[in-house]
Structures are given as C-alpha cells and as structure tokens.
Design an enzyme around this catalytic site. Structure first.
Site, mmCIF file in Angstrom:
data_model
loop_
_atom_site.group_PDB
_atom_site.id
_atom_site.type_symbol
_atom_site.label_atom_id
_atom_site.label_comp_id
_atom_site.label_asym_id
_atom_site.label_seq_id
_atom_site.Cartn_x
_atom_site.Cartn_y
_atom_site.Cartn_z
ATOM 1 N N VAL A 145 0.869 -1.175 0.000
ATOM 2 C CA VAL A 145 0.000 0.000 0.000
ATOM 3 C C VAL A 145 0.902 1.219 0.000
ATOM 4 C CG1 VAL A 145 -2.003 -1.067 1.099
ATOM 5 C CG2 VAL A 145 -0.181 -0.095 2.517
ATOM 6 N N SER A 146 0.343 2.368 -0.389
ATOM 7 C CA SER A 146 1.178 3.547 -0.611
ATOM 8 C C SER A 146 1.482 4.344 0.647
ATOM 9 C CB SER A 146 0.515 4.465 -1.647
ATOM 10 O OG SER A 146 0.405 3.792 -2.890
#
Length: 202
Positions: free
Chosen positions: A20-21
């Site tokens: 995930v970012s």
C-alpha cells in the site's frame, strides 16, 4: 525482448507481495487474498509505488528461487508502469520464477497464454521506444533545417559581441570590456575569436 519460459509444477512455492502507498492504508485485504491461494510467505510494505527503492520488493527478488511463483493481488501493487512490470517480469524470468496476478489472470507467466501476453506487451513497449526515438530524431533534424540551434545558449548576444568588438577596437582592454558586458573575460575572448595569453591583462 522478453522471452518467457517458466513452467509451473505442483511443488512450486507461491510467494506473495503486498503493498500500500501510505502508512494509514491497510494491507489486510491483500494479505487475506494471498493466503487464500496458499502463499507460503508474503512480503509486505507501505511505500509509494513511484519509488524505486522498495526494500521488501528488493528482498523478494533477492530471495526467490527457480520454480517459485510470485503472486500479487493486482499488478499495480507490484509495478508502477508497463515498463516497470516488464523489467520485473524479466528479472523473475531470469531466475526461472513465475508471476501471477489474482485480479489479472492474463498476467500469469506460468501459463502459455500469460507468457504470450507479456511477450506481446514487451514487443509493444519496444516498438513505442523506437517510435519515440525516431520522432525525436526527425524533429531535431527538421529543427536544425529551420536554423534552430541545440545545446547551451550563447552567453553573449550578437549585440553584446558587436559592442565588445567595438570597445576593444577602440582601445578598451578585453577585461574592461568584459566587466562592462557583465561576463567573464574568457567568454569575451572566445566570442571575439581572440587568443588569450595566460596572465595577460589585455
């Protein structure tokens, strides 16, 4: 061009990669999906896909073995662009490792269809690079034909060079003329086509 030759066997180990970012995003959905297809190990990280330095992805690529299969929930979890995807797929291929995406079943290098699709993608990417290079070369040639000059712009304009030439011809030293033109004296020497004598105050 990418040449994929990975085959899958019942004993292949499935290795998951989840990303995930940002720190406030949750990896649990990806983790559940990867465990659901029997991944024996999952590399997880919270980092932007735009960054090249993804430590867990680097660890995964270092630790994979021949006939392992890297599994992701979606390709955008693994790669930030088609070119990035092809580079990673090539690295996996060199190790004899497969790649599989749960959301994009066509991107499965353990199947003949998946290998064919990624090979076609590699061909398209190579064609696009060649086309861009050709257009750039043609554009530069056309611009040169129109008199466009490439490279660093000249430090002195034609008017400044003309003024410098007149000042020097009237007895002003090159150094003094350069001060008036707010440039280095070596620049004016070059612009006027004069030979500078080391240590000269001319």
């Amino acid at each position: 061009m990418l040449k994929l030759h990975v085959s899958i066997h019942m004993c292949d180990m499935l290795i998951g990669y989840a990303r995930v970012s940002t720190d406030d995003q949750d990896l649990s959905l990806q983790r559940v999906a990867l465990l659901g297809v029997d991944c024996t190990r999952i590399y997880e990280e919270k980092i932007s896909g735009a960054r090249r330095d993804r430590p867990e992805l680097a660890r995964l690529l270092d630790n994979i073995r021949a006939e392992d299969v890297v599994v992701v929930t979606r390709l955008d979890r693994l790669a930030r662009s088609t070119r990035d995807l092809l580079e990673i797929a090539e690295r996996l291929n060199e190790r004899g490792t497969g790649l599989r995406s749960l959301a994009e079943p066509w991107a499965d290098t353990t199947s003949p269809a998946g290998r064919m699709v990624l090979t076609v993608f590699a061909g398209i990417a190579e064609f696009e690079r060649a086309l861009i290079h050709q257009r750039t070369s043609s554009g530069r040639a056309a611009a040169k034909a129109r008199g466009v000059r490439f490279g660093r712009p000249p430090k002195l304009t034609a008017d400044q060079i003309g003024l410098g030439s007149r000042l020097v011809s009237e007895g002003t030293s090159v150094r003094e003329a350069a001060k008036l033109l707010k440039c280095h004296h070596a620049t004016l020497y070059r612009a006027l086509g004069l030979e500078q004598v080391r240590g000269s105050n001319v």
